[in-house]
Design a protein around this motif. Sequence first.
Motif, PDB file in Angstrom:
ATOM      1  N   VAL A 114      89.449  43.446  77.562  1.00  8.76           N
ATOM      2  CA  VAL A 114      90.465  43.830  76.279  1.00  8.76           C
ATOM      3  C   VAL A 114      89.502  43.741  75.046  1.00  8.76           C
ATOM      4  CG1 VAL A 114      91.941  42.550  74.703  1.00  8.76           C
ATOM      5  CG2 VAL A 114      92.460  42.573  77.173  1.00  8.76           C
ATOM      6  N   ARG A 115      88.355  43.297  75.175  1.00 10.35           N
ATOM      7  CA  ARG A 115      87.614  43.554  73.840  1.00 10.35           C
ATOM      8  C   ARG A 115      87.083  44.811  73.739  1.00 10.35           C
ATOM      9  NH1 ARG A 115      82.934  38.985  74.252  1.00 10.35           N
ATOM     10  NH2 ARG A 115      82.473  40.016  72.305  1.00 10.35           N
ATOM     11  N   GLY A 116      87.622  45.548  72.923  1.00 13.15           N
ATOM     12  CA  GLY A 116      87.019  46.963  72.792  1.00 13.15           C
ATOM     13  C   GLY A 116      85.935  47.070  71.797  1.00 13.15           C
ATOM     14  N   ASP A 117      85.243  45.925  71.043  1.00 13.17           N
ATOM     15  CA  ASP A 117      84.459  46.029  70.275  1.00 13.17           C
ATOM     16  C   ASP A 117      83.022  46.141  71.253  1.00 13.17           C
ATOM     17  OD1 ASP A 117      84.649  43.593  71.071  1.00 13.17           O
ATOM     18  OD2 ASP A 117      84.161  42.569  69.238  1.00 13.17           O
ATOM     19  N   SER A 118      83.236  45.674  72.350  1.00 16.52           N
ATOM     20  CA  SER A 118      81.990  45.482  73.119  1.00 16.52           C
ATOM     21  C   SER A 118      81.697  46.940  74.089  1.00 16.52           C
ATOM     22  CB  SER A 118      82.108  44.321  74.015  1.00 16.52           C
ATOM     23  OG  SER A 118      83.200  44.449  75.025  1.00 16.52           O
ATOM     24  N   CYS A 119      82.848  47.776  73.858  1.00 20.80           N
ATOM     25  CA  CYS A 119      82.824  48.864  74.860  1.00 20.80           C
ATOM     26  C   CYS A 119      82.102  50.208  74.030  1.00 20.80           C
ATOM     27  CB  CYS A 119      84.398  49.537  75.082  1.00 20.80           C
ATOM     28  SG  CYS A 119      85.080  48.234  75.817  1.00 20.80           S
ATOM     29  N   SER A 120      81.834  51.122  74.770  1.00 24.83           N
ATOM     30  CA  SER A 120      81.107  52.442  74.053  1.00 24.83           C
ATOM     31  C   SER A 120      82.012  53.055  73.246  1.00 24.83           C
ATOM     32  CB  SER A 120      80.493  53.329  75.136  1.00 24.83           C
ATOM     33  OG  SER A 120      81.372  53.768  75.991  1.00 24.83           O
ATOM     34  N   ASP A 121      81.723  53.956  72.370  1.00 28.56           N
ATOM     35  CA  ASP A 121      82.592  54.641  71.269  1.00 28.56           C
ATOM     36  C   ASP A 121      83.692  55.036  72.000  1.00 28.56           C
ATOM     37  OD1 ASP A 121      80.766  53.694  69.389  1.00 28.56           O
ATOM     38  OD2 ASP A 121      79.645  55.461  69.169  1.00 28.56           O
ATOM     39  N   ALA A 122      83.621  55.719  72.917  1.00 30.27           N
ATOM     40  CA  ALA A 122      84.848  56.531  73.557  1.00 30.27           C
ATOM     41  C   ALA A 122      85.710  55.868  74.612  1.00 30.27           C
ATOM     42  CB  ALA A 122      84.301  57.851  74.394  1.00 30.27           C
ATOM     43  N   CYS A 123      85.263  54.475  74.694  1.00 30.05           N
ATOM     44  CA  CYS A 123      86.280  53.604  75.810  1.00 30.05           C
ATOM     45  C   CYS A 123      86.991  52.964  74.763  1.00 30.05           C
ATOM     46  CB  CYS A 123      85.221  52.719  76.340  1.00 30.05           C
ATOM     47  SG  CYS A 123      83.982  53.743  77.537  1.00 30.05           S
ATOM     48  N   THR A 157      89.104  50.750  76.615  1.00 31.28           N
ATOM     49  CA  THR A 157      88.991  49.156  77.592  1.00 31.28           C
ATOM     50  C   THR A 157      87.973  49.573  78.488  1.00 31.28           C
ATOM     51  OG1 THR A 157      90.538  49.722  79.084  1.00 31.28           O
ATOM     52  CG2 THR A 157      91.279  48.367  77.173  1.00 31.28           C
ATOM     53  N   CYS A 158      86.985  48.356  79.042  1.00 39.03           N
ATOM     54  CA  CYS A 158      85.781  48.609  79.585  1.00 39.03           C
ATOM     55  C   CYS A 158      85.557  47.374  80.433  1.00 39.03           C
ATOM     56  CB  CYS A 158      84.717  49.006  78.776  1.00 39.03           C
ATOM     57  SG  CYS A 158      84.160  47.877  77.624  1.00 39.03           S
ATOM     58  N   ALA A 159      84.784  47.425  81.385  1.00 42.23           N
ATOM     59  CA  ALA A 159      84.308  46.344  82.314  1.00 42.23           C
ATOM     60  C   ALA A 159      83.015  46.029  81.602  1.00 42.23           C
ATOM     61  CB  ALA A 159      84.124  46.688  83.549  1.00 42.23           C
ATOM     62  N   GLY A 160      82.219  46.475  80.849  1.00 40.24           N
ATOM     63  CA  GLY A 160      81.014  46.195  79.931  1.00 40.24           C
ATOM     64  C   GLY A 160      80.631  47.093  79.101  1.00 40.24           C
ATOM     65  N   HIS A 203      78.159  53.045  78.796  1.00 42.38           N
ATOM     66  CA  HIS A 203      79.054  54.158  79.168  1.00 42.38           C
ATOM     67  C   HIS A 203      79.719  54.301  80.062  1.00 42.38           C
ATOM     68  CE1 HIS A 203      75.442  56.105  80.293  1.00 42.38           C
ATOM     69  NE2 HIS A 203      76.312  57.121  80.842  1.00 42.38           N
ATOM     70  N   ASN A 204      79.156  53.934  81.499  1.00 40.50           N
ATOM     71  CA  ASN A 204      79.727  54.325  82.407  1.00 40.50           C
ATOM     72  C   ASN A 204      80.413  53.022  83.103  1.00 40.50           C
ATOM     73  OD1 ASN A 204      77.532  52.445  83.190  1.00 40.50           O
ATOM     74  ND2 ASN A 204      76.646  53.667  84.709  1.00 40.50           N
ATOM     75  N   GLN A 205      81.051  52.110  82.146  1.00 44.76           N
ATOM     76  CA  GLN A 205      81.771  50.849  82.598  1.00 44.76           C
ATOM     77  C   GLN A 205      83.133  51.169  81.870  1.00 44.76           C
ATOM     78  OE1 GLN A 205      78.943  48.188  81.355  1.00 44.76           O
ATOM     79  NE2 GLN A 205      78.980  47.102  83.295  1.00 44.76           N
ATOM     80  N   CYS A 206      83.561  52.167  81.828  1.00 47.68           N
ATOM     81  CA  CYS A 206      84.893  52.325  80.980  1.00 47.68           C
ATOM     82  C   CYS A 206      85.953  52.190  81.993  1.00 47.68           C
ATOM     83  CB  CYS A 206      84.956  53.725  80.136  1.00 47.68           C
ATOM     84  SG  CYS A 206      83.624  53.999  78.922  1.00 47.68           S
ATOM     85  N   LEU A 207      87.099  51.714  81.470  1.00 50.40           N
ATOM     86  CA  LEU A 207      88.234  51.601  82.375  1.00 50.40           C
ATOM     87  C   LEU A 207      89.489  52.690  81.702  1.00 50.40           C
ATOM     88  CD1 LEU A 207      88.458  47.782  83.027  1.00 50.40           C
ATOM     89  CD2 LEU A 207      87.290  49.756  84.432  1.00 50.40           C
ATOM     90  N   GLN A 208      89.393  52.911  80.473  1.00 42.63           N
ATOM     91  CA  GLN A 208      90.168  53.552  79.627  1.00 42.63           C
ATOM     92  C   GLN A 208      89.640  54.313  78.525  1.00 42.63           C
ATOM     93  OE1 GLN A 208      93.911  51.469  78.366  1.00 42.63           O
ATOM     94  NE2 GLN A 208      95.099  53.205  77.995  1.00 42.63           N
TER      95      GLN A 208
END
Length: 234
Positions: free
Chosen positions: A19-28, A30-33, A36-41
């Motif tokens: 849920v914490r979008g601020d920790s995701c890469s720019d294009a993500c 939602t993510c798991a980390g 950039h290769n940890q995007c979920l959405q």
Amino acid sequence: MMVHWHLLLTAWSVLCITVRGDSCSDACRTCAGPEHNQCLQCENGWILHDNTCVDIDECGTELGQCSPTTYCFNTEGSYECHGCDQACVGCMGRGPARCKKCSPGYRLTGAKCLDKDECSEIVLACPGLDEICVNVGGSFRCHCAEGYIRRDNVCLRKQLPSVDEKGLFDDIQDDEVEVLQQMFFGVVLCALATLAAKGDMVYTSIFMGAVAAMAGYWLSDRGDRMLNSFLKGR
């Protein structure tokens, strides 16, 4: 019971990271980390591929909607519509080499739509004898020749301002006239004095008369000035 609590804590930690979008890469979205290769959405304009958000090229799909006078330019996560070159009627990209069709006043030369020089190709492009043809992009203009001005769509010769001819002494001032008179009489007196010095009685008489006349004129003029000054003073 302890196992269930451990599973719940693990799921909660994963949910928090997602849920914490601020920790995701720019294009993500939602993510798991943070990688950039940890995007979920992915965000809009991106597509998920192997947990990585890849930019969608809207210009290569039906997503890019630009008007016929513009072309599609892909950007990260979106696209822009840029105007065609003035030589083009519809285009596939920037410049006269990407035209779908040439605009009026242009012709296809090689792979580019280039301007036609109507001034050199059209016989009497400007019908007036006193007009000069000037080529411009896609067209031409008719300018009046030097010394002419356009009036009612006709080039007419400019009318030069009339200057009245003046005589040699038209602009001379009164005080300058007086100086010239004094110089003239001075030259005459010098000539008469030279002749009188030789003993010629005729020239001596003329010289004496001229001196008397000059003295009378000077005294009368000086008297008039003194009288005027006196009257003004009153």
